[in-house]
Every structure is written in structure tokens, then in C-alpha cells.
Scaffold this motif. Structure first.
Motif, mmCIF file in Angstrom:
data_model
loop_
_atom_site.group_PDB
_atom_site.id
_atom_site.type_symbol
_atom_site.label_atom_id
_atom_site.label_comp_id
_atom_site.label_asym_id
_atom_site.label_seq_id
_atom_site.Cartn_x
_atom_site.Cartn_y
_atom_site.Cartn_z
ATOM 1 N N TRP A 187 -24.045 -127.304 63.759
ATOM 2 C CA TRP A 187 -23.095 -128.198 62.988
ATOM 3 C C TRP A 187 -21.595 -128.214 63.353
ATOM 4 O O TRP A 187 -21.223 -129.398 63.309
ATOM 5 C CB TRP A 187 -23.349 -127.768 61.518
ATOM 6 N N ILE A 188 -21.017 -127.169 63.803
ATOM 7 C CA ILE A 188 -19.717 -126.827 64.196
ATOM 8 C C ILE A 188 -19.669 -127.882 65.737
ATOM 9 O O ILE A 188 -18.755 -128.835 65.809
ATOM 10 C CB ILE A 188 -19.218 -125.613 64.003
ATOM 11 N N ALA B 8 -19.818 -131.471 64.874
ATOM 12 C CA ALA B 8 -18.466 -131.953 64.302
ATOM 13 C C ALA B 8 -17.639 -132.266 65.543
ATOM 14 O O ALA B 8 -16.860 -133.490 65.613
ATOM 15 C CB ALA B 8 -18.000 -131.208 63.399
ATOM 16 N N ILE B 9 -17.501 -131.393 66.328
ATOM 17 C CA ILE B 9 -16.564 -131.651 67.394
ATOM 18 C C ILE B 9 -17.249 -132.970 68.429
ATOM 19 O O ILE B 9 -16.443 -133.979 68.863
ATOM 20 C CB ILE B 9 -16.653 -130.446 68.488
ATOM 21 N N VAL C 146 -16.102 -135.111 59.874
ATOM 22 C CA VAL C 146 -15.893 -133.850 60.821
ATOM 23 C C VAL C 146 -15.350 -132.752 59.870
ATOM 24 O O VAL C 146 -16.182 -131.689 60.154
ATOM 25 C CB VAL C 146 -14.615 -134.162 61.535
ATOM 26 N N THR C 147 -14.827 -132.743 58.761
ATOM 27 C CA THR C 147 -14.355 -131.839 57.707
ATOM 28 C C THR C 147 -15.509 -131.144 57.130
ATOM 29 O O THR C 147 -15.961 -130.126 57.071
ATOM 30 C CB THR C 147 -13.332 -131.965 57.017
ATOM 31 N N THR D 266 -17.955 -129.452 59.573
ATOM 32 C CA THR D 266 -17.538 -127.887 60.097
ATOM 33 C C THR D 266 -17.413 -126.818 58.776
ATOM 34 O O THR D 266 -17.747 -125.818 59.144
ATOM 35 C CB THR D 266 -15.869 -128.296 60.364
ATOM 36 N N GLY E 255 -21.073 -125.877 58.649
ATOM 37 C CA GLY E 255 -21.620 -125.017 59.652
ATOM 38 C C GLY E 255 -20.870 -123.609 59.400
ATOM 39 O O GLY E 255 -21.287 -122.677 59.568
ATOM 40 N N TRP E 256 -19.441 -123.639 59.064
ATOM 41 C CA TRP E 256 -18.736 -122.565 58.884
ATOM 42 C C TRP E 256 -19.392 -121.770 57.481
ATOM 43 O O TRP E 256 -19.637 -120.457 57.592
ATOM 44 C CB TRP E 256 -17.168 -122.606 58.308
#
Length: 71
Positions: free
Chosen positions: A12-13, A16-17, A54-55, A58, A61-62
Motif C-alpha cells: 500500500w505504501i 501511494a508512492i 496518497v495520505t 500511506t 499501509g502504516w
């Protein structure tokens, strides 16, 4: 199962990138064309939608990496 969650959190992160990178590449010209329609569309994409997407990816994923979804 926890290992799968951690790998998906990393995915997921990374997604986002990738979304940020490709959105800047694809919609970047909208801010420089000089047409008003493209400028409004580019501003909406860059300053409203892109940060939210994106937030969200992220943070999701976090949380998956840090086991916030343990319950």
C-alpha cells in the motif's frame, strides 16, 4: 496472517508512492497548458485529490505494518 498484512502494508505504501509519481507525470502538464479548464482541473487534482489519495494509502499501509488491525 500477520506476515501477509505486513507485506500488504508495504504494498500500500509503495502504491501511494507510485500514484504520486505517476499523477505528477500524467497531470503535470495540466498546470502549464495555459487553458483555464486545464488549470482548474490540475489544481483540483494536485491540491485536493492527490493529497487525500496518497495520505489515505500511506496511513492504511502504516496501520497494516504496525499491527493496528490486530483486533
Amino acid at each position: 496472517m500477520n506476515a501477509i498484512k505486513k507485506y500488504l502494508g508495504i504494498l500500500w505504501i509503495a502504491l501511494a508512492i507510485a500514484v504520486a509519481y505517476f499523477s505528477i507525470g500524467i497531470f503535470g502538464y495540466k498546470l502549464t497548458t495555459g487553458k483555464q479548464d486545464d488549470l482548474v482541473f490540475g489544481i483540483i487534482i494536485f491540491f485536493i485529490l492527490l493529497p487525500m489519495i496518497v495520505t489515505g494509502l500511506t496511513i492504511f499501509g502504516w496501520y497494516a505494518i504496525t499491527n493496528e488491525y490486530e483486533d
